[in-house]
Design an enzyme around this catalytic site. Structure first.
Site, PDB file in Angstrom:
ATOM      1  N   GLN A  44       0.826  -1.209   0.000  1.00 25.88           N
ATOM      2  CA  GLN A  44       0.000   0.000   0.000  1.00 25.88           C
ATOM      3  C   GLN A  44       0.863   1.263   0.000  1.00 25.88           C
ATOM      4  O   GLN A  44       0.549   2.239  -0.674  1.00 25.88           O
ATOM      5  CB  GLN A  44      -0.941  -0.006   1.217  1.00 25.88           C
ATOM      6  CG  GLN A  44      -1.986   1.095   1.181  1.00 25.88           C
ATOM      7  CD  GLN A  44      -2.940   0.959  -0.002  1.00 25.88           C
ATOM      8  OE1 GLN A  44      -3.270  -0.142  -0.432  1.00 25.88           O
ATOM      9  NE2 GLN A  44      -3.377   2.091  -0.542  1.00 25.88           N
ATOM     10  N   ALA A  91      -5.346   5.049  -0.160  1.00 22.54           N
ATOM     11  CA  ALA A  91      -5.130   5.146   1.281  1.00 22.54           C
ATOM     12  C   ALA A  91      -3.649   5.215   1.593  1.00 22.54           C
ATOM     13  O   ALA A  91      -2.826   4.626   0.888  1.00 22.54           O
ATOM     14  CB  ALA A  91      -5.737   3.930   1.968  1.00 22.54           C
ATOM     15  N   SER A 116      -5.298   1.417   4.653  1.00 21.38           N
ATOM     16  CA  SER A 116      -6.077   0.755   3.592  1.00 21.38           C
ATOM     17  C   SER A 116      -6.900  -0.384   4.163  1.00 21.38           C
ATOM     18  O   SER A 116      -6.386  -1.232   4.904  1.00 21.38           O
ATOM     19  CB  SER A 116      -5.162   0.206   2.515  1.00 21.38           C
ATOM     20  OG  SER A 116      -5.906  -0.622   1.637  1.00 21.38           O
ATOM     21  N   HIS A 148      -7.787  -2.786   2.552  1.00 16.86           N
ATOM     22  CA  HIS A 148      -7.276  -4.019   1.946  1.00 16.86           C
ATOM     23  C   HIS A 148      -6.291  -4.736   2.871  1.00 16.86           C
ATOM     24  O   HIS A 148      -6.090  -5.939   2.738  1.00 16.86           O
ATOM     25  CB  HIS A 148      -6.632  -3.720   0.589  1.00 16.86           C
ATOM     26  CG  HIS A 148      -7.639  -3.414  -0.484  1.00 16.86           C
ATOM     27  ND1 HIS A 148      -8.274  -4.394  -1.214  1.00 16.86           N
ATOM     28  CD2 HIS A 148      -8.148  -2.245  -0.913  1.00 16.86           C
ATOM     29  CE1 HIS A 148      -9.118  -3.829  -2.068  1.00 16.86           C
ATOM     30  NE2 HIS A 148      -9.066  -2.513  -1.904  1.00 16.86           N
ATOM     31  N   ASP A 208     -11.602  -5.691  -4.219  1.00 15.78           N
ATOM     32  CA  ASP A 208     -11.960  -4.870  -5.384  1.00 15.78           C
ATOM     33  C   ASP A 208     -12.337  -5.821  -6.504  1.00 15.78           C
ATOM     34  O   ASP A 208     -11.601  -6.776  -6.765  1.00 15.78           O
ATOM     35  CB  ASP A 208     -10.769  -4.022  -5.852  1.00 15.78           C
ATOM     36  CG  ASP A 208     -10.476  -2.870  -4.902  1.00 15.78           C
ATOM     37  OD1 ASP A 208     -11.382  -2.499  -4.131  1.00 15.78           O
ATOM     38  OD2 ASP A 208      -9.345  -2.354  -4.942  1.00 15.78           O
ATOM     39  N   GLU A 252     -16.659   4.316  -4.938  1.00  8.49           N
ATOM     40  CA  GLU A 252     -15.920   3.163  -5.464  1.00  8.49           C
ATOM     41  C   GLU A 252     -16.881   1.987  -5.595  1.00  8.49           C
ATOM     42  O   GLU A 252     -16.988   1.165  -4.690  1.00  8.49           O
ATOM     43  CB  GLU A 252     -14.750   2.795  -4.536  1.00  8.49           C
ATOM     44  CG  GLU A 252     -13.606   3.802  -4.575  1.00  8.49           C
ATOM     45  CD  GLU A 252     -12.354   3.306  -3.850  1.00  8.49           C
ATOM     46  OE1 GLU A 252     -12.324   2.123  -3.416  1.00  8.49           O
ATOM     47  OE2 GLU A 252     -11.404   4.092  -3.726  1.00  8.49           O
ATOM     48  N   TRP A 306     -16.641  -0.650  -6.991  1.00 12.56           N
ATOM     49  CA  TRP A 306     -15.953  -1.946  -7.078  1.00 12.56           C
ATOM     50  C   TRP A 306     -15.412  -2.443  -5.739  1.00 12.56           C
ATOM     51  O   TRP A 306     -14.975  -3.570  -5.628  1.00 12.56           O
ATOM     52  CB  TRP A 306     -14.780  -1.815  -8.055  1.00 12.56           C
ATOM     53  CG  TRP A 306     -13.789  -0.763  -7.618  1.00 12.56           C
ATOM     54  CD1 TRP A 306     -12.807  -0.914  -6.689  1.00 12.56           C
ATOM     55  CD2 TRP A 306     -13.726   0.597  -8.038  1.00 12.56           C
ATOM     56  NE1 TRP A 306     -12.135   0.272  -6.508  1.00 12.56           N
ATOM     57  CE2 TRP A 306     -12.671   1.214  -7.323  1.00 12.56           C
ATOM     58  CE3 TRP A 306     -14.465   1.353  -8.952  1.00 12.56           C
ATOM     59  CZ2 TRP A 306     -12.341   2.552  -7.496  1.00 12.56           C
ATOM     60  CZ3 TRP A 306     -14.118   2.680  -9.122  1.00 12.56           C
ATOM     61  CH2 TRP A 306     -13.067   3.269  -8.412  1.00 12.56           C
ATOM     62  N   HIS A 307     -15.414  -1.595  -4.711  1.00  9.72           N
ATOM     63  CA  HIS A 307     -14.769  -1.950  -3.439  1.00  9.72           C
ATOM     64  C   HIS A 307     -15.789  -2.535  -2.454  1.00  9.72           C
ATOM     65  O   HIS A 307     -16.676  -1.850  -1.972  1.00  9.72           O
ATOM     66  CB  HIS A 307     -14.095  -0.715  -2.847  1.00  9.72           C
ATOM     67  CG  HIS A 307     -13.364  -0.971  -1.557  1.00  9.72           C
ATOM     68  ND1 HIS A 307     -11.984  -0.944  -1.445  1.00  9.72           N
ATOM     69  CD2 HIS A 307     -13.822  -1.268  -0.314  1.00  9.72           C
ATOM     70  CE1 HIS A 307     -11.636  -1.201  -0.199  1.00  9.72           C
ATOM     71  NE2 HIS A 307     -12.739  -1.396   0.517  1.00  9.72           N
TER      72      HIS A 307
HETATM   73 ZN   LIG Z   1     -10.411  -1.219  -2.845  1.00 10.37          ZN
END
Ligand SMILES: [Zn+2]
Length: 416
Positions: free
Chosen positions: A304, A325, A330, A332, A339, A382, A384-385
C-alpha cells in the site's frame, strides 16, 4: 470650429449655386438623365450601407451572393450612364471614381462573405464529433520481472467514437517504460503507474499498476548459505506511525479508515471466510449471467505504501488522499476487502455494479464507499470496493442506508 462651420456653409452654398447654373441651360431630357443618375447613386449608397450591416451578421451568409450580383449589375448600368454624360466633365469624373470604388468594395465583400460561409460549414461538420467516454483495459495490475514486457488491450467506448487514438505515459520511466502503442517494459525493481489517455478526449484515461520484481536467480546458488539470509534488503518504505498503532475494533468490527490505522506488521492475507463468501457471491451473480471477478484482495502495508507513493507522484497529496489510502489506512490490509472487475468509474454503470449494490449484503458484503458520501468515508465513490462484515452486520448496515462510519458513529480523517 466656428470659422470652419462658416466656410463649409459657404462652400455648400457656392456648390448648389454652381450646380443650378449648370442645370438651368440643360434640355429637359438632360435634366431627367441627371436626376435619374443621382437617384441611382443614392440607391447604390444605400445598398452599400445595407451590405456592410449584413456582413456584421454572418448568420445569413446565403442571402449575400445573390445581392452582390444585383449590385454589380447596377454598378455596370451606372458606369454606362457616366460615359453618356461626358459633357459634364467634372461630375462624370467624380461619378466614375465612385463607381470604381463601389466595384472594388463589392468584390472584397463577396470574398469575405464566401470565407464566412466556408467557416460556418466547417464548424457544422465538427459538431458531429463523438468523444471517447471511457477506456477499459484487459488488466489493471501486472507483476513483471526486470526485462519482461506486457501489453494491455485497450477498448475505447463508445464503439463509434471519432478519435480513438491513444497517448501512453508512465509515472516512472526508470521502473517501467511504455511504447507509443502500449507495450510495457519492466526496467527496475519498484512500482509505477502506466496510463493510457484518449487523444481525442484527454479527460478520459485508464491506468495499469505495474509491479516490477527482480528476476529469479539464473544459476543455482553455488555456495551454501553461511549466514541467515537478510530478509528483504529492498528499500524499506517509511514506517512512521507504525509502532504505537493497534487494530481498532468497534462493536466487534475491525475498523480501518483515515482515522483508524493498522500496524505495519498486521499481515493476515485474505480472510478465508471473506474469500469463501465472495466465491458464493460470484456463483450467484453468474447464475444471473453476470461476470464478477476478484481484481485486488489483500494488500500488505508495504504494498500500500508503494501504491500511495505512486499516486503521490501523479497527483500530489490532496488529490491522492481521495483516491488511495496511506499505508496502514487501507481496508485491503484487513484481508476483508475485495476490489472487483475493472477498477474504473465506468464500472459503476455496468449491470454487475447494479447487482452488487442490491445483493452484496446477502453474502455479507457492503459497498464500502457509496456515491455522495465522500465527505463521510473520505473516499470518492468506489462501486468496485466490497467490505466483508459478515451476513448479519452487512444486512444491518445495508438496510440502515448508512455508510459504515455513520453506522458506527465514527469519523474518517487523517490526524494531520
Ligand atoms: Zn479497494
Amino acid at each position: 470650429m466656428g470659422g470652419g462651420g462658416i466656410s463649409a456653409a459657404f462652400c455648400v452654398h457656392t456648390f448648389i449655386r454652381e450646380v443650378m447654373n449648370m442645370i438651368r441651360p440643360m434640355t429637359h431630357r438632360q435634366q431627367l438623365l441627371l436626376a435619374s443618375g443621382c437617384g441611382l447613386l443614392f440607391l447604390l449608397a444605400m445598398l452599400l450601407v445595407w451590405m456592410f450591416m449584413l456582413q456584421k451578421e454572418p448568420e445569413e451568409p446565403k442571402a449575400l451572393p445573390a445581392e452582390t450580383t444585383a449590385v454589380s449589375s447596377e454598378t455596370s448600368t451606372e458606369s454606362i450612364y457616366s460615359t453618356e454624360t461626358t459633357t459634364q466633365t467634372e461630375t462624370s469624373t467624380v461619378e466614375t471614381t465612385a463607381a470604381t470604388t463601389v466595384l472594388t468594395t463589392v468584390t472584397s465583400t463577396t470574398v469575405t462573405t464566401t470565407t464566412t460561409a466556408a467557416t460556418t460549414t466547417t464548424t457544422t461538420t465538427q459538431t458531429e464529433v463523438i468523444p471517447v467516454e471511457s477506456i477499459t483495459l484487459t488488466f489493471y495490475e501486472v507483476q513483471l520481472t526486470i526485462g519482461e514486457t506486457a501489453m494491455p488491450i485497450v477498448t475505447m467506448h463508445p464503439e463509434n467514437a471519432s478519435d480513438k487514438s491513444e497517448i501512453w505515459s508512465t509515472s516512472d520511466n526508470n521502473i517501467a517504460s511504455i511504447s507509443g502503442w502500449g507495450k510495457i517494459t519492466a526496467k527496475a525493481e519498484g512500482e509505477c503507474i502506466i496510463r493510457v489517455t484518449s487523444a481525442g478526449n484527454p479527460e478520459v484515461y485508464a491506468e495499469v499498476h505495474v509491479i516490477v520484481t527482480a528476476p529469479p536467480p539464473t544459476e543455482p546458488p553455488t555456495e551454501p548459505p553461511t549466514e541467515p539470509p537478510t530478509e528483504a534488503p529492498v528499500e524499506e518504505p517509511p514506517v512512521t506511525e507504525a509502532p504505537a498503532v493497534q487494530p481498532t475494533y468497534i462493536n466487534g468490527i475491525l475498523v480501518v479508515n483515515k482515522t483508524y490505522a493498522l500496524p505495519a506488521d498486521y499481515n493476515p492475507g485474505l480472510d478465508p471466510t471473506c474469500k469463501a463468501q465472495f466465491d458464493i457471491l460470484v456463483q450467484a451473480a453468474a447464475a444471473e449471467g453476470l461476470n464478477i471477478y476478484l481484481s485486488s484482495g489483500f494488500r500488505s502495508y508495504d504494498h500500500q505504501a508503494r501504491i500511495y507513493n505512486n499516486y503521490l507522484n501523479w497527483y500530489g497529496q490532496e488529490k491522492t488522499d481521495t483516491l488511495s489510502a496511506r499505508a496502514g489506512h487501507s481496508e485491503h490490509q484487513t484481508g476483508l476487502a475485495i476490489d472487483v472487475n475493472t477498477i474504473t468509474d465506468s464500472f459503476g454503470s455496468t449491470p454487475e455494479a447494479a447487482w452488487l449494490a442490491e445483493h452484496a449484503h446477502e453474502f455479507g458484503f457492503i459497498i464500502r464507499y457509496p456515491k455522495g458520501k465522500e465527505h463521510i468515508t473520505g473516499y470518492k465513490y468506489e462501486p468496485w470496493h466490497l467490505r466483508y462484515l459478515g451476513l448479519e452486520t452487512a444486512a444491518a448496515v445495508y438496510s440502515s442506508g448508512l455508510t459504515l462510519e455513520e453506522y458506527l458513529g465514527i469519523t474518517s480523517c487523517y490526524a494531520e
